[in-house]
Design a protein around this motif. Structure first.
Motif, PDB file in Angstrom:
ATOM      1  N   ILE A  94      43.184  77.847   3.854  1.00  3.63           N
ATOM      2  CA  ILE A  94      42.754  78.958   4.710  1.00  3.63           C
ATOM      3  C   ILE A  94      42.714  80.255   3.923  1.00  3.63           C
ATOM      4  N   ILE A  95      43.756  80.521   3.130  1.00  9.42           N
ATOM      5  CA  ILE A  95      43.803  81.734   2.319  1.00  9.42           C
ATOM      6  C   ILE A  95      42.662  81.742   1.316  1.00  9.42           C
ATOM      7  N   ASP A 122      39.618  69.481  10.576  1.00  7.72           N
ATOM      8  CA  ASP A 122      40.520  70.518  11.074  1.00  7.72           C
ATOM      9  C   ASP A 122      39.732  71.721  11.593  1.00  7.72           C
ATOM     10  N   TYR A 123      39.944  72.067  12.851  1.00  2.92           N
ATOM     11  CA  TYR A 123      39.199  73.162  13.477  1.00  2.92           C
ATOM     12  C   TYR A 123      39.422  74.488  12.758  1.00  2.92           C
ATOM     13  N   ALA A 127      36.535  76.867  11.354  1.00  4.23           N
ATOM     14  CA  ALA A 127      36.339  78.201  11.915  1.00  4.23           C
ATOM     15  C   ALA A 127      36.354  79.275  10.826  1.00  4.23           C
ATOM     16  N   ILE A 128      37.306  79.206   9.912  1.00  2.00           N
ATOM     17  CA  ILE A 128      37.381  80.218   8.850  1.00  2.00           C
ATOM     18  C   ILE A 128      36.223  80.051   7.870  1.00  2.00           C
ATOM     19  N   ALA A 129      35.777  78.799   7.657  1.00  5.76           N
ATOM     20  CA  ALA A 129      34.618  78.575   6.783  1.00  5.76           C
ATOM     21  C   ALA A 129      33.363  79.189   7.407  1.00  5.76           C
ATOM     22  N   ARG A 156      26.814  67.553   8.893  1.00  5.70           N
ATOM     23  CA  ARG A 156      25.626  67.785   9.730  1.00  5.70           C
ATOM     24  C   ARG A 156      26.029  68.331  11.093  1.00  5.70           C
ATOM     25  N   ASN A 157      27.046  67.726  11.692  1.00  4.37           N
ATOM     26  CA  ASN A 157      27.517  68.191  13.001  1.00  4.37           C
ATOM     27  C   ASN A 157      28.056  69.621  12.921  1.00  4.37           C
ATOM     28  N   GLY A 158      28.842  69.889  11.891  1.00  5.93           N
ATOM     29  CA  GLY A 158      29.403  71.239  11.720  1.00  5.93           C
ATOM     30  C   GLY A 158      28.318  72.276  11.513  1.00  5.93           C
TER      31      GLY A 158
END
Length: 184
Positions: A94-95, A122-123, A127-129, A156-158
């Protein structure tokens, strides 16, 4: 070594500081790494081992370490991308992703890697990406459209989800989204 609960809270606070949701002066009286360093210290601070150290300290909630990491700009990008993609430590991932967002336009080379992260299970990582992808690129839509053809279904879904999150500004993706449905 702090327990996982403390480490997770430190990571959340660090990310909140990065996004400006919390004033970092609440947590530290030190100047940011960018303000406090001389040019010679900046160069030494951006050597490979120091970049890794800044990343580790930032993952434990150190705002000054995060600021030093961001000050390294393009020198830190290969390390940030590697950790974002490969580390098993969620906080470090995340960092790393968040730091790429703070480096902003210098991190354009990281866009294909960030797009891959949209396929993570991992959500929080997804989300951060997505946030970072949108922060780095003025128009992430072309990257997302190209990733609709990725061999990994989760990517693809993301990417489809990210296009939906962008909304009307991603209208140019409609033909690619229709083609993706047909390809499934």
């Amino acid at each position: 070594m702090p327990n996982k609960g403390i480490k997770f809270k430190a990571t959340i606070l660090t990310v909140l500081v990065m996004f400006g949701a919390v004033n970092s002066s609440v947590f530290t009286n030190t100047k940011t790494g960018v303000q406090a360093q001389s040019n010679s210290t900046k160069v030494a601070s951006c050597l490979a081992n120091n970049i890794r150290l800044h990343m580790l300290l930032a993952s434990y909630g150190s705002s000054p370490a995060f600021n030093k990491l961001v000050a390294c700009k393009s020198q830190a990008i290969p390390y940030l991308v590697k950790e974002a993609l490969e580390s098993e430590d969620k906080n470090l991932r995340i960092i790393s992703i968040a730091a790429l967002g703070e480096v902003e336009k210098n991190a354009l080379s990281a866009l294909p890697y960030l797009t891959k992260l949209l396929g993570e299970w991992d959500y929080d990582i997804r989300a951060i990406a997505l946030y970072t992808l949108r922060k780095i690129s003025d128009n992430p839509v072309p990257f997302l459209i190209s990733s609709l053809k990725d061999k990994n279904r989760d990517v693809r879904n993301g990417s489809a989800y990210a296009l939906g999150e962008i909304g009307v500004k991603a209208e140019s993706a409609v033909p690619a989204l229709i083609a993706a449905i047909k390809d499934e």
